[in-house]
Design a protein around this motif. Structure first.
Motif: not given
Length: 73
Positions: A46-54, A56-60, A37-41
């Motif tokens: 862009n609005d996420a905090d630094d830790m969730p971004k890190a 997400y990108y790391g596990l990806r 359900g994250v259609h405009p991913f």
């Protein structure tokens, strides 16, 4: 000389498999983003905090590396 051609053909085949694996990962991740359900991913990331971004990108990155490693083994 026959060994060299076999190595080159195998290398080209494995690189092709890796390319298809990366394309599959890309479409799989886009499909997964739609399912959760994250259609405009791009807005969410862009609005996420630094830790969730890190995370997400790391596990990806780890997932793509594992997929390419399995495709080339």
């Amino acid at each position: 000389m026959f060994g060299f051609e076999a190595v080159v053909i195998e290398l080209v085949f494995k690189l092709t498999v890796a390319l298809f694996a990366l394309v599959g990962v890309r479409f799989g991740l886009m499909w997964f983003d739609k399912i959760i359900g994250v259609h405009p991913f791009s807005e969410w990331i862009n609005d996420a905090d630094d830790m969730p971004k890190a995370v997400y990108y790391g596990l990806r990155f780890v997932a793509v590396c594992l997929l390419v490693g399995l495709a080339l083994s």
